[in-house]
Every structure is written in C-alpha cells, then in structure tokens.
Design a protein around this motif. Structure first.
Motif, PDB file in Angstrom:
ATOM      1  N   GLU A  68      28.030  38.139  40.392  1.00  0.00           N
ATOM      2  CA  GLU A  68      28.655  37.600  39.180  1.00  0.00           C
ATOM      3  C   GLU A  68      30.161  37.832  39.196  1.00  0.00           C
ATOM      4  OE1 GLU A  68      27.109  36.330  36.023  1.00  0.00           O
ATOM      5  OE2 GLU A  68      25.782  35.824  37.695  1.00  0.00           O
ATOM      6  N   PRO A  69      30.945  36.818  38.904  1.00  0.00           N
ATOM      7  CA  PRO A  69      32.375  37.063  38.713  1.00  0.00           C
ATOM      8  C   PRO A  69      32.603  37.779  37.378  1.00  0.00           C
ATOM      9  CG  PRO A  69      31.852  34.773  38.241  1.00  0.00           C
ATOM     10  CD  PRO A  69      30.564  35.424  38.703  1.00  0.00           C
ATOM     11  N   LEU A  70      33.703  38.513  37.268  1.00  0.00           N
ATOM     12  CA  LEU A  70      34.014  39.239  36.028  1.00  0.00           C
ATOM     13  C   LEU A  70      35.377  38.791  35.510  1.00  0.00           C
ATOM     14  CD1 LEU A  70      33.135  42.857  37.279  1.00  0.00           C
ATOM     15  CD2 LEU A  70      31.631  41.299  35.999  1.00  0.00           C
ATOM     16  N   LEU A  71      35.444  38.495  34.215  1.00  0.00           N
ATOM     17  CA  LEU A  71      36.733  38.149  33.608  1.00  0.00           C
ATOM     18  C   LEU A  71      37.570  39.408  33.410  1.00  0.00           C
ATOM     19  CD1 LEU A  71      38.627  36.140  32.056  1.00  0.00           C
ATOM     20  CD2 LEU A  71      37.347  36.778  29.989  1.00  0.00           C
ATOM     21  N   VAL A  72      38.828  39.368  33.891  1.00  0.00           N
ATOM     22  CA  VAL A  72      39.764  40.462  33.630  1.00  0.00           C
ATOM     23  C   VAL A  72      40.888  39.879  32.772  1.00  0.00           C
ATOM     24  CG1 VAL A  72      41.295  42.193  34.641  1.00  0.00           C
ATOM     25  CG2 VAL A  72      39.215  41.497  35.851  1.00  0.00           C
ATOM     26  N   ALA A  73      40.760  40.073  31.461  1.00  0.00           N
ATOM     27  CA  ALA A  73      41.742  39.503  30.527  1.00  0.00           C
ATOM     28  C   ALA A  73      42.897  40.477  30.366  1.00  0.00           C
ATOM     29  CB  ALA A  73      41.073  39.233  29.183  1.00  0.00           C
ATOM     30  N   ARG A  74      44.109  40.020  30.731  1.00  0.00           N
ATOM     31  CA  ARG A  74      45.285  40.873  30.573  1.00  0.00           C
ATOM     32  C   ARG A  74      46.306  40.152  29.677  1.00  0.00           C
ATOM     33  NH1 ARG A  74      44.807  41.807  36.465  1.00  0.00           N
ATOM     34  NH2 ARG A  74      43.645  43.737  36.836  1.00  0.00           N
TER      35      ARG A  74
END
Lengths: 338, 338
Positions: free
Chosen positions: B327-333
């Motif tokens: 699964e890809p993971l969202l890294v919100a910055r």
C-alpha cells in the motif's frame, strides 16, 4: 622495441595519465585540442591502443569491486558515478558493496569480492575501521587496492583524497570573512583522519585570525541531523553566545539550521551555518546551505584513472604508492551570506 | 517423515513466511509475542532451523546480485538497505550494480553477476527496458530472479511492487480534499507501468470528484528538477490557471516549488504541490514537500523474504509466481496544507 604506453604519451605531452586515457576514449571532459595532441603523439610514437586495452583486460574477470560506507550519502554515490564512468569506458565493470559503517561488514564485503574473483578493489573505509587484516589479505593475494577519501594511515596503498585540513580552514575562514566571530565547531569522537584534519583546519583559521580557541565551542558526538539539532538547542538553552556553526558534515549542519529556525533565530543575519561535503539537499533547502565541495565526480574519475595505472603495473616492483590530493572548493550559499 | 519448513509454521499460525523467517532471526520489527508463538510452534512441529539454514545455503556462492537504476535516488538506496538487512541475517551477501537507466548497461550488469556466479538476482528495471533477452537468459540458466518496484510485464517472475494506481489516486484526492481544483499532472513519455498507473490514478480521482480531465494539464517530459521548474514557468508564462501540481516523482515536484518561489507565488496558499516517492530531501525543504511514501525499507524486506522462499523452492515445479503489492502511504506536509 619497447612497447609504447599511455604513460609515454603523458610524459611526452607533460599531461596526466588520466587525461591521456580519457582523450583516447574521447571523453567529453577533454578539450578537442588536447584530444588532437594526444592522438597525434600516439601515432607518432607508434602507440597501439588495442595492445594496451588487451593488457588492461588481462585480468581474469574485468570486474572491480568498490566498497563504500553508505550510498545514501550523495558524496559516496557521486564518487561511485565518477569511478563507473571511467572504468566502464575501459571495459571494466563495477560491483558495489555497502559496509554500513561497520568494520565486520566491511570484512564480509571484501571476502565477497575475493570470492567473486574481482581484478581489484577500490575502498573507502568505515568510521570503525582500525585493524587492517582484511585489507592486508587483499595485498597478500596481490590484488590491486586503492583508497579514496577515507584511507588507512600506515598502509602503503595508492589513494585519492581531498585536503581536509584546507577544507576545514576554508570553511572557518569564510565565516570569519563574513564577520562571524564566535564559531561553534561540531565534530565526532571517531578518530578518522578526514574529521581530525578538518578540526585542525578550524583551529588554524581561528589562530591565524587572532580568535580564541575555546574547547567549550568544539562539540563531539554521533554526526547526524539529530545531533546537530540537539547541539544548537543545547547552546541556546545554556545561553552560550555564538554567531556561527561549522559542522563537519552537512546533515549535522542541517540539524543546526532546523533548531535555529524553530527558535526563530535568523540565518544568516544572526547566525551563520556552514557544513562539509556539499550533499545534494544543500542547494534545495531554505536558506540554502553553504558547504565545502569535495569534487566528488572528479575524485571518482581520478581514482579510476590511478587504478587503471595500478592494474597496468600489476606484478612490477612497486615504488611508493601514488597519492592524489584534490583541492576542496568553497560553496558559499545563503546560510552564510551576511 | 516430511521435513518441517518455515512455510509449515507460517500456515499453522496463519502469518506470512517473512514474519516467521524474521521471528526466527530475532528481527527487531517482530513483536515478542509473535516470536514466542513462532518458537513454540517450531519446537512443537519439530522444525530444525539448522537444516533449513543449510538448504538455504546450498547455493554455490551465497551472493545475491541486486541491480537498480540509480542509487542516488533515496528510494532505491533505501529499498536496498531493507534487502541487505534480511539477506545478511540469512547469511547471504549482497552485491550491487547500477544500470544508470540504460538498458545496455543493465544487460552488462546481468552478465557481470552471472560471471560472478551469484545465487540469484533481484532487479528493478530501467526506464528504457523493453526487450527482455538478458532477463530471459537468467531464467534459462535456472537462476532465481525477482523484480521490485519496476517489473517487466509479461515475464512470469515473482515481484514486490506498490499499488501505483492507488498512489496516484491518493495524491490527487488529497489535493482535492484540501480544496484545490485545477490540478496539473507532470508525467513522462516513458511507457513504464509505475508511471502510467499513477496517471490513471490521477484521472480516476478527478473523475470520481466530478472534475474535468484536461489533456492540456497533463504534461510529459524528462523527469527532473529542471523539467518541473520549466513546466511551472511555462504555465505561468502562458497564463494557464492552475492551483495545484501533482508531479509523478519528487525531484520534478521540487522544480515546481522552485519556480513558484521565484515567481513569488505562495505555496500552499495559492498553489499546492505534491510529489511521489518521499525522497529524503522532501522533509528538509521549505515548505516541506508532501509526497507518497512507498514503504521502501519494507519493500526491501518483503523482497528479500520472498526471494528466500524462491531460493528454497529452487528446482521444484514453479506455480504462478507470487506478487506482493504494498500500500502506498500519503505523507501530507506543508506544501499542500491549505
């Protein structure tokens, strides 16, 4: 009749072995004028490239093993690209092994290369490497060995390094020239020449500019972003006045930048920051990080060219091994632009 | 009596092969409870670790070759660290070869590994790789092969990949959720599944949120910082309205950030930017770059664990090769924090 070598051409033209080798391989970094001169001299002397290529290829595998601490540092991956380019042009293939800064892992990598019957090994040692039995083993077997950047002192092996003393001096002098006076230096407990030389450069620059050397301002620890951050925070917490930081490598400098930013301290106005190694991220951050460039690709190319020479001389009585010392370059960016 | 394998323990406990392998090797990522259960089950079933270790070691060299496009991308160097950790624990050594995104160089690397008599090859293909004779040669020789991240479609080889469609969808949906509506997508002409899948994810997310798909807003070129910069500049010069950019990889996104900054356009207020791959520099720049994380170390560990299984089964009739999709993971910055 004596066989004409690349060295004969180099001597005739008073240029380096690597320049001739690259000119003969039509390398884009060599000027057309030099290429022309090399080709004419080669023809005149009766140099036959195929013969030399064949002698270079007389090794068993045409494989060269390169062992480095960590390819996640762009310093090492960039040097490796330089090595690959020149070695590939000369019909050698490069296999890589990461020691992950562990001496036992390094020894395992050397075993793996010996088992793969590489024609030679190019290495940059770990921060832990003190003993040298696995490197001695390479030489006992008559396998050519060359160090780049990090070499073992006392082992007579050709090497390509940069002048780390000068680099440390340059970084510190740049800060002084920009008007900074109380310069913290972050270094490591590891007794590796590249790091102690930079420290000596820092001290010499302070001395030459009549600034005091204060041991309290020389901090040692496990180099990392976290350690740079913690060091800057600790100076702020203790109220120790400082107006600049020279960190012995860039990630530590980046940690300093982050701590200063978090504490709303203006860089470069209030505090200047300079690192060392010119890692790829330095030009991307804000403020862009000043650093000392180590001519990585050139270091790789010089290492490869010197190694080709060593491979060619294999079996001949060895004189004092050649040591090439490259000049560090100051890369002044926003983080010191007072 | 049938010999008990790691798979038997895994089946008994209904957990994965890699979890069992790592539990038996006392891997820090595995909980103490799981380790206890694995050890008890192993004892109960009469599993003898030495036997399996010996069978794993029955290869000729205990060397695994890993071929990657470019170790200067932290994505690849990070996956390689994961592979190294698990393979080293299982008494294999890893040698690396960089293809530098060139198919002929990749073929040369495979030759080099075959010549070094590696016990197996783990590969991520170049952007150029279309033909597969050199990969077919590996299989013809009966040498285990596994792909990670970039695989050749149509070649029946075990692989560990991430769900790139979902990653592209996630990045685009995140921008939409943050209130951005006119989203430029920067992709490549290269017909590589990882890139086309991300494009499809972008389109699907727009469709699902009733936003138009405008071909003018899908730009293709040679992915790089320079191309990202030039693309953003070109949109500004043409007066094409946009309020977000999803770049198919992080360096291109970084170029977009630089162009916006140069043009005094506020990120994330006026324009949001998200990349893909979660390269190491992303957390260091200002504003910090949002991205899609590909679970790199886990990808490496899963690839190694699956490969150990393949090595163990060597010689047995092959079924459909296993394919692990992470699964890809969202890294919100900050760059999308409107």
């Amino acid at each position: 009749m004596k066989r004409i070598t690349i060295e004969d051409i180099a001597a005739k033209l008073n240029i380096s072995f690597s320049t001739v080798a690259r000119a003969l391989n039509d390398h884009p970094a060599i000027s057309d004028a030099t290429k022309k001169a090399v080709r004419e001299t080669a023809t005149r002397l009766g140099y036959r490239q195929n013969k030399v290529a064949a002698s270079l290829r007389s090794g068993r595998t045409h494989i060269i093993g390169v062992i480095v601490p960590n390819l996640q540092l762009s310093f090492f991956s960039s040097v490796v690209h330089g090595i690959e380019r020149v070695m590939n042009e000369n019909e050698y293939n490069i296999l890589l092994y990461q020691s992950n800064e562990q001496a036992d892992h390094e020894a395992r990598g050397i075993d793996t290369f010996l088992q793969s019957r590489v024609d030679g090994i190019i290495a940059s040692i770990t921060q832990e490497t003190r003993e040298m039995p696995h490197f001695a083993e390479i030489r006992k077997r008559g396998i050519p060995l060359l160090f780049f950047d990090r070499a073992i002192n006392g082992l007579e092996v050709p090497a390509v390094v940069i002048d780390d003393f000068k680099g440390g001096y340059m970084a510190t002098k740049h800060l002084i020239d920009q008007g900074y006076k109380r310069i913290v230096h972050i270094n490591t407990h590891q007794d590796l020449a590249i790091f102690t030389d930079r420290l000596e450069g820092y001290k010499a620059a302070l001395r030459d500019h009549h600034l005091p050397i204060d041991e309290q301002y020389i901090v040692r620890g496990a180099l990392s972003l976290e350690f740079g951050d913690a060091t800057a925070q600790s100076f702020l917490d203790q109220g120790l006045a400082f107006d600049a930081v020279f960190a012995v490598e860039d990630y530590t400098a980046m940690g300093v930048l982050q701590a200063l930013k978090r504490n709303k301290i203006k860089v470069p106005k209030e505090v200047g920051v300079i690192g060392f190694a010119n890692e790829a991220f330095g030009s991307l951050v804000t403020p862009a990080l000043s650093s000392i460039d180590q001519q990585t690709v050139r270091m790789g190319e010089e290492a490869a060219a010197l190694f080709l020479k060593v491979l060619q001389q294999k079996g001949k009585p060895a004189g004092t091994p050649e040591r090439i010392v490259l000049e560090p370059l100051l890369v002044a960016r926003d983080s010191t632009a007072r």
